[in-house]
Design an enzyme around this catalytic site. Structure first.
Site, mmCIF file in Angstrom:
data_model
loop_
_atom_site.group_PDB
_atom_site.id
_atom_site.type_symbol
_atom_site.label_atom_id
_atom_site.label_comp_id
_atom_site.label_asym_id
_atom_site.label_seq_id
_atom_site.Cartn_x
_atom_site.Cartn_y
_atom_site.Cartn_z
ATOM 1 N N TYR A 64 0.845 -1.192 0.000
ATOM 2 C CA TYR A 64 0.000 0.000 0.000
ATOM 3 C C TYR A 64 0.881 1.243 0.000
ATOM 4 C CZ TYR A 64 -3.743 -3.244 1.356
ATOM 5 O OH TYR A 64 -4.633 -4.290 1.400
ATOM 6 N N PHE A 213 -13.159 -5.143 0.879
ATOM 7 C CA PHE A 213 -14.224 -4.393 0.192
ATOM 8 C C PHE A 213 -15.588 -4.602 0.874
ATOM 9 C CE2 PHE A 213 -11.877 -4.581 -4.205
ATOM 10 C CZ PHE A 213 -10.960 -3.652 -3.748
ATOM 11 N N GLY A 216 -17.810 -2.242 -0.570
ATOM 12 C CA GLY A 216 -17.757 -2.186 -2.019
ATOM 13 C C GLY A 216 -16.418 -1.716 -2.563
ATOM 14 N N GLY A 217 -15.502 -1.300 -1.691
ATOM 15 C CA GLY A 217 -14.169 -0.879 -2.129
ATOM 16 C C GLY A 217 -14.211 0.385 -2.948
ATOM 17 N N PHE A 218 -13.621 0.329 -4.150
ATOM 18 C CA PHE A 218 -13.532 1.523 -4.994
ATOM 19 C C PHE A 218 -14.880 1.873 -5.649
ATOM 20 C CE2 PHE A 218 -9.200 -0.228 -4.875
ATOM 21 C CZ PHE A 218 -8.524 0.881 -4.385
ATOM 22 N N PRO A 220 -18.595 2.031 -4.346
ATOM 23 C CA PRO A 220 -19.466 1.848 -3.185
ATOM 24 C C PRO A 220 -20.677 0.984 -3.506
ATOM 25 C CG PRO A 220 -18.862 4.168 -3.454
ATOM 26 C CD PRO A 220 -18.319 3.439 -4.648
ATOM 27 N N LEU A 221 -21.062 0.149 -2.551
ATOM 28 C CA LEU A 221 -22.209 -0.737 -2.715
ATOM 29 C C LEU A 221 -23.443 0.050 -3.119
ATOM 30 C CD1 LEU A 221 -22.100 -3.047 0.441
ATOM 31 C CD2 LEU A 221 -21.902 -3.753 -1.966
HETATM 32 N N1 LIG Z 1 -6.459 -8.878 0.515
HETATM 33 C C1 LIG Z 1 -6.657 -8.046 -0.485
HETATM 34 O O1 LIG Z 1 -6.350 -8.351 -1.643
HETATM 35 C C2 LIG Z 1 -7.284 -6.723 -0.214
HETATM 36 C C3 LIG Z 1 -7.801 -5.964 -1.288
HETATM 37 C C4 LIG Z 1 -8.402 -4.751 -0.999
HETATM 38 C C5 LIG Z 1 -8.503 -4.302 0.307
HETATM 39 N N2 LIG Z 1 -7.977 -5.037 1.335
HETATM 40 C C6 LIG Z 1 -8.118 -4.589 2.746
HETATM 41 O O2 LIG Z 1 -9.494 -4.405 3.024
HETATM 42 C C7 LIG Z 1 -9.709 -3.118 3.615
HETATM 43 C C8 LIG Z 1 -11.100 -2.638 3.271
HETATM 44 O O3 LIG Z 1 -11.222 -2.446 1.874
HETATM 45 P P1 LIG Z 1 -11.322 -1.007 1.197
HETATM 46 O O4 LIG Z 1 -10.879 0.034 2.157
HETATM 47 O O5 LIG Z 1 -10.624 -1.085 -0.091
HETATM 48 O O6 LIG Z 1 -12.854 -0.889 0.839
HETATM 49 P P2 LIG Z 1 -14.175 -0.628 1.698
HETATM 50 O O7 LIG Z 1 -13.899 -0.740 3.153
HETATM 51 O O8 LIG Z 1 -15.217 -1.486 1.110
HETATM 52 O O9 LIG Z 1 -14.557 0.866 1.291
HETATM 53 C C9 LIG Z 1 -13.708 1.924 1.514
HETATM 54 C C10 LIG Z 1 -14.307 3.119 0.807
HETATM 55 O O10 LIG Z 1 -15.516 3.493 1.457
HETATM 56 C C11 LIG Z 1 -15.457 4.868 1.836
HETATM 57 N N3 LIG Z 1 -16.131 4.981 3.133
HETATM 58 C C12 LIG Z 1 -15.835 4.319 4.273
HETATM 59 N N4 LIG Z 1 -16.696 4.663 5.244
HETATM 60 C C13 LIG Z 1 -17.544 5.581 4.727
HETATM 61 C C14 LIG Z 1 -18.632 6.318 5.246
HETATM 62 N N5 LIG Z 1 -19.038 6.178 6.517
HETATM 63 N N6 LIG Z 1 -19.269 7.182 4.410
HETATM 64 C C15 LIG Z 1 -18.885 7.336 3.131
HETATM 65 N N7 LIG Z 1 -17.842 6.666 2.573
HETATM 66 C C16 LIG Z 1 -17.175 5.789 3.372
HETATM 67 C C17 LIG Z 1 -14.002 5.224 1.925
HETATM 68 O O11 LIG Z 1 -13.810 6.583 1.617
HETATM 69 P P3 LIG Z 1 -13.240 7.614 2.729
HETATM 70 O O12 LIG Z 1 -11.785 7.380 2.795
HETATM 71 O O13 LIG Z 1 -13.612 8.936 2.176
HETATM 72 O O14 LIG Z 1 -13.957 7.296 4.010
HETATM 73 C C18 LIG Z 1 -13.404 4.336 0.840
HETATM 74 O O15 LIG Z 1 -13.485 4.965 -0.417
HETATM 75 C C19 LIG Z 1 -8.588 -2.277 3.036
HETATM 76 O O16 LIG Z 1 -8.376 -1.122 3.823
HETATM 77 C C20 LIG Z 1 -7.445 -3.264 3.041
HETATM 78 O O17 LIG Z 1 -6.820 -3.271 4.322
HETATM 79 C C21 LIG Z 1 -7.404 -6.253 1.082
#
Ligand SMILES: NC(=O)c1ccc[n+]([C@@H]2O[C@H](COP(=O)([O-])OP(=O)(O)OC[C@H]3O[C@@H](n4cnc5c(N)ncnc54)[C@H](OP(=O)(O)O)[C@@H]3O)[C@@H](O)[C@H]2O)c1
Length: 288
Positions: A64, A213, A216-218, A220-221
């Site tokens: 990252y 995710f 929904g990750g990049f 949003p759901l």
């Molecule tokens: N093993 C793998 O291959 C892999 C792949 C991807 C991710 N990961 C891990 O999984 C974790 C979670 O995944 P992710 O962060 O990619 O996706 P996520 O948790 O599904 O979504 C994160 C997104 O949601 C937004 N968000 C979060 N809370 C919000 C809220 N209350 N209101 C509005 N927007 C909100 C964030 O934007 P803001 O920053 O603006 O809040 C960000 O754009 C990662 O941090 C990583 O550690 C692992």
């Protein structure tokens, strides 16, 4: 035992007690997880808030940034509280275009474990996930050589516990035949239910399932059913999505990602949202 007021209570990863509500640090790096954050101080504040709010499980990776997220975690939180467990992953690098090329040969894995130790400022990594597949998702193929390399590093005392990520059920089973794992970290959320059977099988074995995710990750759901249920409960759809995951199975640990302290607080409050059996039945239709 640890006690927590965070939604979902606690889980034990191997011998490590963690809050089921964790924090995913990936969003702290720059756009598309490359380079430094626009707001360095804000990123440190989110990490410190996570720990102050009682979170004891942070998910990260040397990839990252690369390096950026681990360096931020160290700057914000080192020396780490005994209760805090940082989970990292190895098996992918970054290229100049921001891609995630696999790096699962033994030499790359050894280098990555040592880099994680260095950037996080640790002598032992609590939990290392072997990241498999590619950006499109899990891909079939043997994990033996890569997983055995990590087992060797575990036997050297550099890693406490192992897991796999972005893995097929067959790869999970293959890894388990080599050495115990304490978690599987795959993509899963209300709309992506491909691992339903795997989650239930892992729950029977007391192995954690950590959805990445979760929101929904990049992308949003988005679902009209989710919006309807959220409106009825006067809650944000993201709150409903997190509360649903906590209800889905006791072995599910949350690592929602955010670069915002406000969102972090909203997500903690939202995950505590009570869902009725009727709400659950309606939400269940989304990804089935
Ligand atoms: N093993 C793998 O291959 C892999 C792949 C991807 C991710 N990961 C891990 O999984 C974790 C979670 O995944 P992710 O962060 O990619 O996706 P996520 O948790 O599904 O979504 C994160 C997104 O949601 C937004 N968000 C979060 N809370 C919000 C809220 N209350 N209101 C509005 N927007 C909100 C964030 O934007 P803001 O920053 O603006 O809040 C960000 O754009 C990662 O941090 C990583 O550690 C692992």
């Amino acid at each position: 035992m640890v006690s927590t007021s965070l939604p979902g209570g606690t889980w034990t990863l191997g011998d490590l007690p963690v809050t089921r509500f964790g924090y995913g640090a990936m969003q702290l790096a720059g756009p598309w997880v490359m380079g430094p954050p626009a707001d360095h101080g804000g990123a440190l504040a989110v990490l410190r808030a996570a720990v102050e709010l009682g979170i004891t499980h942070i998910d990260t990776s040397e990839a990252y940034g690369p390096h950026v997220t681990n360096q931020l975690i160290r700057e914000a939180l080192h020396p780490y509280p005994d209760s805090l467990h940082i989970v990292t992953k190895v098996g992918a690098n970054r290229d100049q275009q921001g891609g995630w090329p696999p790096a699962r040969d033994p030499e790359s894995l050894r280098r990555s474990v040592h880099e994680n130790l260095e950037t996080l400022g640790l002598e032992v990594l609590d939990l290392v996930n072997l990241r498999l597949g590619d950006a499109a998702g899990p891909q079939p193929g043997s994990v033996a050589e890569a997983f055995e390399t990590l087992v060797g590093l575990q036997q050297q005392g550099l890693i406490r516990h192992l897991g796999v990520s972005n893995a097929t059920p067959e790869q999970v089973a293959e890894a388990q035949a080599i050495a115990p794992i304490v978690c599987v970290q795959n993509m899963y959320n209300l709309a992506h239910r491909q691992d339903d059977e795997l989650i239930d099988a892992l729950a029977e074995q007391r192995i954690a399932y950590v959805p990445f995710f979760p929101l929904g990750g990049f992308s949003p759901l988005q679902s009209s059913v989710l919006s309807t249920v959220a409106a009825r409960l006067e809650a944000a759809p993201m709150s409903v999505a997190l509360a649903w995951l906590l209800r889905r199975s006791p072995n599910i640990l949350l690592i929602p990602g955010t670069s915002s302290t406000t969102h972090l607080r909203e997500n903690i409050a939202g995950a505590a949202l009570p869902l009725s059996d009727d709400d659950l039945a309606e939400l269940d239709k989304i990804g089935r």
